[in-house]
Design an enzyme around this catalytic site. Structure first.
Site, mmCIF file in Angstrom:
data_model
loop_
_atom_site.group_PDB
_atom_site.id
_atom_site.type_symbol
_atom_site.label_atom_id
_atom_site.label_comp_id
_atom_site.label_asym_id
_atom_site.label_seq_id
_atom_site.Cartn_x
_atom_site.Cartn_y
_atom_site.Cartn_z
ATOM 1 C CE LYS A 1 -10.121 -3.342 -3.265
ATOM 2 N NZ LYS A 1 -10.887 -2.065 -3.257
HETATM 3 P P1 NAD Z 1 -1.200 3.291 -2.647
HETATM 4 O O1 NAD Z 1 -0.474 1.963 -3.025
HETATM 5 O O2 NAD Z 1 -1.265 4.350 -3.788
HETATM 6 O O3 NAD Z 1 -0.805 3.801 -1.217
HETATM 7 C C1 NAD Z 1 -0.444 3.238 -0.123
HETATM 8 C C2 NAD Z 1 0.288 4.025 0.939
HETATM 9 O O4 NAD Z 1 0.043 3.139 2.434
HETATM 10 C C3 NAD Z 1 1.681 4.089 0.741
HETATM 11 O O5 NAD Z 1 2.007 5.338 0.780
HETATM 12 C C4 NAD Z 1 2.286 3.058 1.579
HETATM 13 O O6 NAD Z 1 3.526 3.573 2.024
HETATM 14 C C5 NAD Z 1 1.300 3.217 2.790
HETATM 15 N N1 NAD Z 1 1.402 2.174 3.698
HETATM 16 C C6 NAD Z 1 1.481 0.691 3.459
HETATM 17 N N2 NAD Z 1 1.376 0.047 4.472
HETATM 18 C C7 NAD Z 1 1.680 0.789 5.733
HETATM 19 C C8 NAD Z 1 1.697 0.723 7.045
HETATM 20 N N3 NAD Z 1 1.798 -0.437 7.549
HETATM 21 N N4 NAD Z 1 1.713 1.962 7.636
HETATM 22 C C9 NAD Z 1 1.574 3.101 7.128
HETATM 23 N N5 NAD Z 1 1.609 3.296 5.641
HETATM 24 C C10 NAD Z 1 1.588 2.185 4.961
HETATM 25 O O7 NAD Z 1 -2.775 3.018 -2.446
HETATM 26 P P2 NAD Z 1 -3.960 3.877 -2.484
HETATM 27 O O8 NAD Z 1 -4.638 3.503 -3.938
HETATM 28 O O9 NAD Z 1 -3.730 5.147 -2.010
HETATM 29 O O10 NAD Z 1 -4.969 3.236 -1.368
HETATM 30 C C11 NAD Z 1 -4.905 3.346 -0.196
HETATM 31 C C12 NAD Z 1 -6.066 2.942 0.628
HETATM 32 O O11 NAD Z 1 -7.250 3.671 -0.035
HETATM 33 C C13 NAD Z 1 -6.473 1.397 0.460
HETATM 34 O O12 NAD Z 1 -7.134 1.062 1.780
HETATM 35 C C14 NAD Z 1 -7.228 1.363 -0.591
HETATM 36 O O13 NAD Z 1 -8.194 0.214 -0.699
HETATM 37 C C15 NAD Z 1 -8.325 2.531 -0.319
HETATM 38 N N6 NAD Z 1 -8.856 3.040 -1.518
HETATM 39 C C16 NAD Z 1 -8.189 3.648 -2.580
HETATM 40 C C17 NAD Z 1 -9.052 4.063 -3.807
HETATM 41 C C18 NAD Z 1 -8.282 4.693 -4.913
HETATM 42 O O14 NAD Z 1 -8.899 5.314 -5.634
HETATM 43 N N7 NAD Z 1 -6.894 4.340 -5.123
HETATM 44 C C19 NAD Z 1 -10.335 4.200 -3.448
HETATM 45 C C20 NAD Z 1 -11.205 3.829 -2.476
HETATM 46 C C21 NAD Z 1 -10.215 3.274 -1.536
#
Ligand code: NAD
Length: 510
Positions: A178
């Protein structure tokens, strides 16, 4: 009596995230040397990147406004030449000054319809960056790139360890990594973020590659950023087309996989379908809370909505919306994607009522999907949850206290390392397609994903319920531990057995 240092030291996030590791290692009597190998990352790359930033227009303070009230408006070329940022500032591209008629006083100018701004000079900026390569015994390091102001070595170690367990659970031939950059992306232009991405890969070039370490999108990174990262890595190489697998999560038009954009949310929904099946129920009509409306949150909401579930509450970093009859998800998606919604937020959506931030997790629903950042389901939050299941689409959303309370309150848990493994699983399919120069259909991708997620979740459920069995899809007899255990420890037990096999069968090189 004085407390010892050990007693008073606050646990780091990494220590907390490793609690399930130690629990499972103890339980399955993990080989002691393997345990030592897995307690810390293989490599911790910490470095700095610099970029040149553009001049900015920063809104003047309320107190200052009066002093400039008679300042005539300037006419500057707006549009993309004055690039609005999500933090309220404007980036001043030089072309904005072409044919402009400007009145400046003390460095302040008035932009029609926008207000008073002070010009601040851009210049070189330095950012701290990280790539943690946790373990590669099962295959190349694999993990996302996060651009966020609150990242740290500790956080990336925890997330890289999680990737190691996740790739083992998904049974794909990758290890865990990561990384990312400590930056607030809302304060930088598209071009500046592009420069940060290019420098990030420039610095990492000697330690990543399609068979070495394969980055992917995470919070605040996306397919466009993956595309420029791929270009930076392959530019000038003799066989650039053979290296497309250096990053995954690319746009489908340049070697990305069909289904990748929605894969993490899709995987979460496959897990929830299985959870409902174990209960003899279906997802139709179930009420759902989704925290985070980015890549993972939107896909989860959209797919569940299509299956007839009701998304009653959505919260992101800037707002919370609620509709007890179920939000109109396509309309909410359109609201978040509208061009003047710079934060891509649910805030201001008229198809629901506003709810106070702290009341979100207290809303009535059957399913809670944390899909934002880590640590949101604390002990206090868990005490007040009304749901039947927490599906951890985010990484590390539940604290150890939260875990305890969920267990005591008999709220089901689908742990992150299987619940959000859909993303890395389809990343593997993307990597395979790149190496084979193939392009699979979305139906092919989703069929494979469904089988993989449901089979591996089935094994975890069998470990948790101590029900060894051989089915046409999987054989859980090798993995059960002889008693019932919680789902998080069960998932970790599966990961550790699969990783341990590599060490024990391949041996150590010394
Ligand atoms: P992203 O940047 O597309 O979206 C993040 C979202 O979280 C946004 O809507 C943001 O406004 C919201 N957010 C941030 N801080 C917040 C808070 N304090 N309270 C409420 N909402 C809040 O990110 P993503 O790619 O959707 O990733 C989201 C989660 O999923 C992360 O934990 C990431 O590690 C995990 N994840 C993502 C993937 C992927 O394929 N993108 C895969 C596995 C895990």
């Amino acid at each position: 009596m004085k407390a010892s240092r050990k007693d008073t030291r606050r646990k780091s996030l990494f220590d907390e995230s490793m609690e399930a590791f130690y629990r499972a290692a103890e339980l399955i009597k993990l080989d002691p040397r393997v345990r030592l190998e897995l307690e810390e990352p293989d490599f911790e790359h910490i470095f700095y990147i610099t970029i040149e930033t553009r001049d900015r227009l920063v809104p003047v303070t309320k107190e200052e406004e009066a002093r400039f009230k008679d300042l005539p408006a300037s006419s500057v070329k707006a549009g993309e030449a004055l690039e609005p940022l999500a933090n309220g500032q404007l980036v001043l591209h030089r072309r904005a000054l072409l044919k402009a008629d400007i009145t400046l006083r003390e460095g302040v100018l008035r932009i029609p319809k926008r207000g008073l701004f002070r010009i601040e000079k851009g210049g070189p900026k330095k950012f701290k960056a990280y790539r943690i390569q946790y373990n590669q015994v099962r295959g190349p390091y694999k993990g996302g790139v996060r651009f966020h102001k609150d990242v740290s070595l500790d956080l990336f170690k925890a997330l890289a360890a999680d990737m190691t367990w996740k790739t083992a659970i998904a049974d794909i031939p990758f290890g865990g990594a990561k990384g990312g950059v400590r930056i607030d992306p809302s304060a930088y232009s598209k071009e500046e973020i592009e420069h940060v991405s290019l420098r990030f890969i420039y610095k990492l070039k000697t330690v990543i590659g399609p068979y070495v370490d394969i980055p992917a999108p995470d919070v605040n990174t996306n397919p466009e950023i993956m595309a420029i990262m791929m270009r930076q890595f392959t530019d000038g190489e003799r066989m650039p087309h053979a290296m497309r697998g250096v990053v995954t999560g690319k746009d489908v038009r340049i070697g990305g996989s069909e289904g990748r954009a929605k894969a993490t949310g899709q995987g979460t929904v496959y897990c929830l379908e299985e959870w409902a099946r174990w209960r003899g129920e279906s997802l139709a009509g179930k009420r759902v809370l989704v925290q985070g409306f980015g890549n993972v949150g939107t896909a989860s909401a959209e797919i569940l909505h299509a299956l007839g579930a009701k998304i009653v509450g959505v919260q992101d970093a800037y707002g919370t919306v609620y509709n007890e009859k179920g939000l109109d998800v396509p309309a909410l998606l359109a609201h978040a994607a509208s061009p003047d919604n710079l934060r891509r937020s649910v805030e201001g959506f008229t198809g629901g009522t506003k709810v106070a931030r702290e009341d979100f997790w207290k809303l009535d629903a059957e399913i809670a999907i944390p899909a934002a950042l880590g640590g949101s389901i604390t002990g206090d939050v868990a005490e007040n949850l009304k749901v039947q299941v927490v599906a951890e689409a985010a990484n590390g959303p539940t604290t150890p206290d939260g875990d305890k309370v969920l267990g005591e309150r008999k709220i089901d848990l689908i742990p992150d390392i299987i619940c959000n493994a859909g993303g890395v699983t389809v990343s593997y399919y993307e990597w395979l397609q790149n190496l084979r120069m193939e392009h699979w259909t979305e139906a092919d991708v989703n069929n494979r994903l469904e089988r993989a997620i449901k089979a591996n979740l089935g094994i975890i459920h069998d470990i948790a319920t101590n029900s060894p069995q051989k089915t046409p899809l999987y054989d859980s007899r090798r993995f059960v531990v002889g008693k019932k255990i919680d789902m998080r420890t069960a998932a970790m037990a599966l990961a550790l057995r699969r990783i341990e096999n590599h060490y024990l069968l391949e041996g150590f090189s010394q």
